[in-house]
Design a protein around this motif. Structure first.
Motif, short mmCIF file in Angstrom:
data_model
loop_
_atom_site.label_atom_id
_atom_site.label_comp_id
_atom_site.label_asym_id
_atom_site.label_seq_id
_atom_site.Cartn_x
_atom_site.Cartn_y
_atom_site.Cartn_z
N ASP A 54 0.87 -1.18 0.00
CA ASP A 54 0.00 0.00 0.00
C ASP A 54 0.91 1.23 0.00
N SER A 100 0.27 4.33 -0.30
CA SER A 100 -0.20 5.46 0.51
C SER A 100 0.27 5.32 1.96
N LYS A 101 0.23 4.08 2.50
CA LYS A 101 0.69 3.85 3.87
C LYS A 101 2.22 3.93 3.95
N ALA A 126 4.09 5.89 2.10
CA ALA A 126 4.40 7.32 2.10
C ALA A 126 4.08 7.95 3.45
N ALA A 127 2.93 7.57 4.03
CA ALA A 127 2.52 8.12 5.32
C ALA A 127 3.52 7.77 6.43
N ASP A 169 3.68 13.23 1.38
CA ASP A 169 2.33 13.29 0.85
C ASP A 169 2.12 12.23 -0.23
N TYR A 170 0.86 11.91 -0.47
CA TYR A 170 0.51 10.86 -1.44
C TYR A 170 -0.75 11.27 -2.18
N LYS A 171 -0.74 11.01 -3.50
CA LYS A 171 -1.92 11.20 -4.33
C LYS A 171 -2.04 10.02 -5.28
N ARG A 172 -3.26 9.77 -5.72
CA ARG A 172 -3.48 8.69 -6.69
C ARG A 172 -4.35 9.19 -7.83
N THR A 190 6.20 14.42 -2.78
CA THR A 190 4.90 13.78 -2.90
C THR A 190 5.04 12.54 -3.78
N GLU A 224 0.85 8.04 -7.32
CA GLU A 224 0.60 6.74 -7.94
C GLU A 224 -0.42 6.91 -9.06
#
Length: 247
Positions: A189, A191-192, A194-195, A200-203, A230, A233
């Motif tokens: 995952d 997003s996790k 990156a967190a 930051d994370y974007k999809r 950032t 994905e």
């Protein structure tokens, strides 16, 4: 994006990239090249969006599958095709071929045929931007296969720790070589991931080029203001016979 003339031009760019790659693909199938190529049919939207978002001080770093970005930035097929034919008239005078094709004149600073190798190079470029007080950022493109490499973690950690302005684009087509993600590893995952590093994370998905451009420009503005990387994905379907069905 509400300018109709601009929208028309963007649509033409998408078609240009698709048709250019189809021309290359037909020649590739005919066996006329002496070098390996990685077609990026289906990846056109993110490449055109990156081109639209980039400005004078921004740099782009690509992976082995870079055809779409080179086409988007170079604005012409012939010099790229000549490079694939290893002609001296080619974009890099027959010195880089396909998987390492860069174009410094159009701010494609580096491209690598080695999986994950371009990530630390992009990190170094981003550090150089910061040291020089250059008001630009580095965009580095990779794939879902390369996130399995240690360089992905190390580069992202260094970028975050040193407040570097960078966008890491992960083109996720769910394949690495001829193997789908569930066949080769557990799910990651992003997003996790990156967190966990505080980035930051974007999809993005759906291939809506106008939405992609708006989102990418917004991400770029945020990165330059916050000085934090950032991870972007992008869900992509790579078209064509690029994998083998084993009975």
């Amino acid at each position: 994006m509400d300018n109709n003339a601009n929208k028309t031009q963007i649509a033409k760019e998408i078609l240009r990239l698709r048709l250019s790659q189809m021309i290359v693909n037909e020649k590739y199938k005919a066996g006329v090249f002496k070098i390996p190529l990685h077609i990026a049919l289906g990846h056109e939207a993110i490449a055109v969006a990156v081109d639209a978002a980039m400005e004078e001080n921004d740099k782009l770093v690509c992976s082995h599958r870079n055809m779409h970005y080179n086409l988007a930035r170079t604005k012409a097929l012939k010099p790229i095709l000549d490079e694939y034919f290893l002609k001296k008239e080619g974009l890099a005078h027959a010195e880089l071929g396909s998987m390492n094709l860069a174009n410094e004149g159009k701010n494609i600073a580096y491209t690598s045929s080695i999986l994950g190798n371009n990530l630390p190079v992009a990190t170094g470029l981003a550090l150089g931007q910061k040291v020089k007080n250059n008001n630009g950022l580095v965009i580095v493109q990779t794939g879902d296969g390369a996130i399995e490499e240690g360089t992905f973690y190390e580069s992202l950690l260094f970028m975050k720790s040193n407040s570097l302005a960078a966008i890491i684009i992960v083109e996720n087509n769910e394949w690495s070589m001829h193997t789908k993600i569930p066949e080769r590893r557990s799910d990651i995952d992003i997003s996790k991931f990156a967190a966990a590093l505080g980035t930051d994370y974007k999809r993005l998905s759906g291939n809506d080029i106008y939405h992609y451009i708006d989102e990418l420009r917004g991400i770029k503005e945020h990165v330059l203001k916050s000085k934090t990387p950032t991870v972007l994905e992008v869900d992509i379907t790579t078209l064509g016979g690029w994998y083998v069905d084993i009975p």
